[in-house]
Motif scaffolding. Structure first.
Motif: not given
Length: 275
Positions: A232-256
């Motif tokens: 959405f292009g909205n502000p977030g917490w940021g961060g450089d962890s692997w989970l944050r850097q791959h949020a979209v992949a995790m948002a697909v992977g967890w539900p699947v």
């Protein structure tokens, strides 16, 4: 003398059409129940709006957005994701109630597709989730939320939200079929709230103790919140962890992953309720 007539064999496409037709019959049954008891639906739609107004206007003045930006634009993706878990306990309770009252046994005695009941119930819930998300989007637009990416990215964000709902739904249906007792299922409602708040929807995991912050960041809800803020292009917490850097992949992977585990388990459990 009783003559048993074997049911005709069906092709895969015929079985699929049979399942869809029977599942839609169960869906219509649930929609009729909601139409006759609209208060439950209305309250379910109004509750997240109340939460948005409370956080957006009562607490919002004391909140700071990392890197700057509008707090309500930061808030809404988290509220969208939390809305996907609001009210879902009603589906769990309805499934357990049907089992305890013998309604499910009557369905199983009919010449219906084996998965029609759980598929129909999940379809009705997803229609309710689409309605709830649409109401929340309108609420967000009214309080000043906007998406700043492309239309395609925004639609992908909404798709991830509904995917999360679909995944959590099958987890609950399986547990409801296992517990069978509506009173026992009520206890599951208490577990929804830790999942909601042990996430990055409202608070940064960095403000939590190390182990608790890791659990919050690994929460499937957190992955969806981070991914939708990004899309959405909205502000977030940021961060450089692997989970944050791959949020979209995790948002697909967890539900699947959750769907792949609990959807077959739910269908199997439904077919073996008498054992």
């Amino acid at each position: 003398m009783t003559v048993m007539i074997p049911s005709p064999s069906r092709t895969a496409s015929q079985r699929l059409r049979w399942t869809i037709a029977d599942g839609w019959t169960i869906t219509r049954r649930d929609l009729v129940h909601w139409a006759r008891q609209p208060v439950q639906v209305v309250v379910g739609l109004l509750f997240p709006i109340m939460v948005v107004l409370m956080f957006g206007y009562l607490f919002g003045g004391g909140m700071s957005v990392p890197g700057g930006g509008d707090y309500r634009e930061f808030l809404m993706p988290g509220m969208f994701a939390m809305t996907m878990l609001f009210g879902i306990e009603g589906t769990y309770t309805a499934v357990a109630t049907d089992v305890s009252r013998g309604v499910t046994d009557r369905f199983r005695s009919m010449p219906m597709a084996g998965s029609a009941v759980v598929v129909g119930r999940s379809t009705a819930d997803m229609l309710n989730a689409v309605l709830g998300l649409a109401v929340m989007v309108v609420c967000g637009l009214l309080v000043g939320w906007r998406w700043h990416g492309t239309v395609g990215a925004a639609l992908a964000g909404f798709g991830l939200l509904l995917l999360l709902r679909f995944a959590v739904l099958w987890v609950g249906i399986h547990l409801a079929l296992v517990l069978r007792n509506p009173e026992a299922v009520v206890a599951m409602q208490i577990l929804v709230w830790p999942v909601l708040f042990l996430s990055n929807a409202l608070v940064s995991p960095e403000t939590m103790p190390g182990w608790l912050g890791f659990l919050a960041e690994a929460n499937p809800l957190s992955a969806t919140v981070s991914a939708t803020r990004e899309l959405f292009g909205n502000p977030g917490w940021g961060g450089d962890s692997w989970l944050r850097q791959h949020a979209v992949a995790m948002a697909v992977g967890w539900p699947v992953l959750l769907i792949g585990i609990f959807l077959p388990l739910s269908v199997r459990r439904y077919r073996r309720l008498d054992r």
